[in-house]
Scaffold this active site. Structure first.
Site, PDB file in Angstrom:
ATOM      1  N   GLU A  19     -12.864 -20.969  -6.613  1.00 44.48           N
ATOM      2  CA  GLU A  19     -12.174 -21.699  -7.795  1.00 44.48           C
ATOM      3  C   GLU A  19     -11.547 -20.947  -8.973  1.00 44.48           C
ATOM      4  O   GLU A  19     -10.565 -21.202  -9.288  1.00 44.48           O
ATOM      5  CB  GLU A  19     -13.145 -23.266  -8.214  1.00 44.48           C
ATOM      6  CG  GLU A  19     -13.269 -24.105  -7.214  1.00 44.48           C
ATOM      7  CD  GLU A  19     -12.190 -24.901  -6.973  1.00 44.48           C
ATOM      8  OE1 GLU A  19     -11.108 -24.826  -7.451  1.00 44.48           O
ATOM      9  OE2 GLU A  19     -12.119 -25.419  -5.662  1.00 44.48           O
ATOM     10  N   TYR A  58     -11.685 -28.452 -15.366  1.00 45.45           N
ATOM     11  CA  TYR A  58     -11.430 -28.651 -13.732  1.00 45.45           C
ATOM     12  C   TYR A  58     -12.538 -27.890 -12.881  1.00 45.45           C
ATOM     13  O   TYR A  58     -13.106 -28.418 -11.768  1.00 45.45           O
ATOM     14  CB  TYR A  58     -10.116 -27.856 -13.637  1.00 45.45           C
ATOM     15  CG  TYR A  58      -9.965 -27.678 -12.213  1.00 45.45           C
ATOM     16  CD1 TYR A  58      -9.450 -28.806 -11.247  1.00 45.45           C
ATOM     17  CD2 TYR A  58     -10.108 -26.485 -11.729  1.00 45.45           C
ATOM     18  CE1 TYR A  58      -9.167 -28.767 -10.059  1.00 45.45           C
ATOM     19  CE2 TYR A  58      -9.878 -26.444 -10.113  1.00 45.45           C
ATOM     20  CZ  TYR A  58      -9.609 -27.250  -9.377  1.00 45.45           C
ATOM     21  OH  TYR A  58      -9.358 -27.404  -7.971  1.00 45.45           O
ATOM     22  N   ASP A  69      -6.202 -31.158  -9.630  1.00 46.29           N
ATOM     23  CA  ASP A  69      -5.402 -29.828  -9.741  1.00 46.29           C
ATOM     24  C   ASP A  69      -3.963 -30.695  -9.604  1.00 46.29           C
ATOM     25  O   ASP A  69      -3.769 -31.578  -9.511  1.00 46.29           O
ATOM     26  CB  ASP A  69      -5.628 -28.843  -8.815  1.00 46.29           C
ATOM     27  CG  ASP A  69      -5.739 -29.362  -7.193  1.00 46.29           C
ATOM     28  OD1 ASP A  69      -5.191 -30.544  -7.149  1.00 46.29           O
ATOM     29  OD2 ASP A  69      -5.699 -28.468  -6.389  1.00 46.29           O
TER      30      ASP A  69
END
Ligand code: SF4
Length: 349
Positions: free
Chosen positions: A47, A130, A148
């Site tokens: 990520e 996020y 996203d």
């Protein structure tokens, strides 16, 4: 007709079971259903790498990292310079510095186990809302809302949200939250991302094969490709600068490590001027005859374009540079440089 949120999630998960993209950090849905759990280290590493970077680019970097540093503890014990060199070319180098800091905090304070609580994840270096949501959903199956660019596009179309990005982010988050199911949360999060990346694509969404076609408002209106609306982008300024490639008689090259703070912080690079919209006044390094390359290097960062004049010089064996250090030819690896510096080297060649 409109699906309820449970039907919607079930349809998407059924689609994902057949169409999930294969990625080296993922556990495929069939294995996940059989009880195989993802490694939080892999989820976190991927990520962080995927922020502002494409899946295709990230794959090889991810494999290189986990082969060299198989656990978060191994990464925490790595030398800074080795990690920065392994990251070279991925860009956004603050991510690499935070990656190391985070690995060291997780190893020291959490015995190498990533925490599951959002509040604890958000305290870790380089982990924002996020990434915390992605780790919570994908690694630990919590119903966290992962938003996203792909997910924003799907949700904006599904509800035909007229408000432009980025001001519509919170509206999109609320819609996304509302349809996140309480089970198979990790698979669901990856399924929405995959739907955005492979079906609900930016220019021409393939609505005919979309599991959400029945309830998609933009599809019904026939204008899906116009969403999400976006505020007009500001024009990027152009900055100018000079880079100096100095090669000693034995082939060693002069490099310097950039300050930890700021653009390309902590990375190796060539000596050079500052970068500004008017070419900065700059005293070229003394004691060398410089030859200007006939072309410039052009590179685009997030907030500006850069045009670099490249000067190449040869130094005698006993040359003593005011700053930086000579790296022997046999130890110099251009792939350890960030992309813009590699472009300078390529041009000087
Ligand atoms: Fe996107 Fe079309 Fe699916 Fe709507 S129906 S979510 S626009 S692919």
């Amino acid at each position: 007709m409109c699906d309820g949120f449970e039907t919607r999630a079930a349809k998407l998960l059924a689609w994902y079971d057949v169409n999930a993209r294969e990625m080296p950090w993922r556990v495929p849905p069939a294995q996940r259903l059989a009880g195989v759990v993802p490694d939080p280290y892999h989820v976190w590493l991927s990520e962080v790498m995927l922020q502002q970077t494409t899946v295709v680019t990230v794959k090889s970097y991810f494999l290189k990292f986990v082969e060299r540093w198989p656990s978060v503890g191994d990464l925490a014990a790595a030398k800074d310079a080795d990690v920065m060199a392994a990251w070279a070319g991925l860009g956004y180098y603050a991510r690499a510095r935070n990656l190391l800091k985070c690995a060291r905090v997780v190893t020291r304070d959490w015995r190498g186990q990533f925490p599951e609580a959002e509040a604890e994840l958000l305290k870790l270096p380089g982990i924002g809302p996020y990434t915390a949501a992605a780790i919570r959903a994908i690694a630990f199956d919590h119903p966290a809302t992962v938003l996203d660019g792909n997910v924003e596009r799907v949700i904006a179309r599904l509800h035909r949200v007229g408000e432009p990005l980025p001001t519509s982010k919170e509206t999109l988050r609320e819609f996304a939250k509302h349809i996140t199911p309480p089970k198979r949360c990790g698979d669901y999060a990856q399924a929405v991302m995959d739907l955005g990346a492979t079906v609900c694509t930016p220019r021409s969404p393939s609505c005919g094969i979309c599991p959400w076609q029945i309830s998609c408002v933009a599809r019904q209106a026939g204008d899906a490709a116009e969403f999400p609306r976006k505020l007009p982008k500001l024009r990027k300024p152009t900055r100018l600068g000079i880079a100096y490639v100095l090669i000693r008689a034995d082939g060693a090259v002069l490099l310097e490590r950039r300050p930890d703070k700021g653009l390309l912080g902590g990375m190796l690079g060539w000596q050079g001027s500052d970068w500004a919209e008017v070419l900065p006044q700059h005293q070229e390094p003394q004691g060398v005859e410089w030859q200007e390359m006939p072309e410039e290097v052009r590179h685009t960062f997030t907030h500006f374009h850069l045009r670099l004049r490249v000067m190449k010089g040869s130094a005698l064996q006993d040359h003593k540079p005011a700053t930086g250090h000579f790296v022997p030819a046999g130890e110099f690896n251009p792939s350890d440089l960030p992309t813009v510096m590699r472009k300078v080297w390529d041009l000087a060649q």
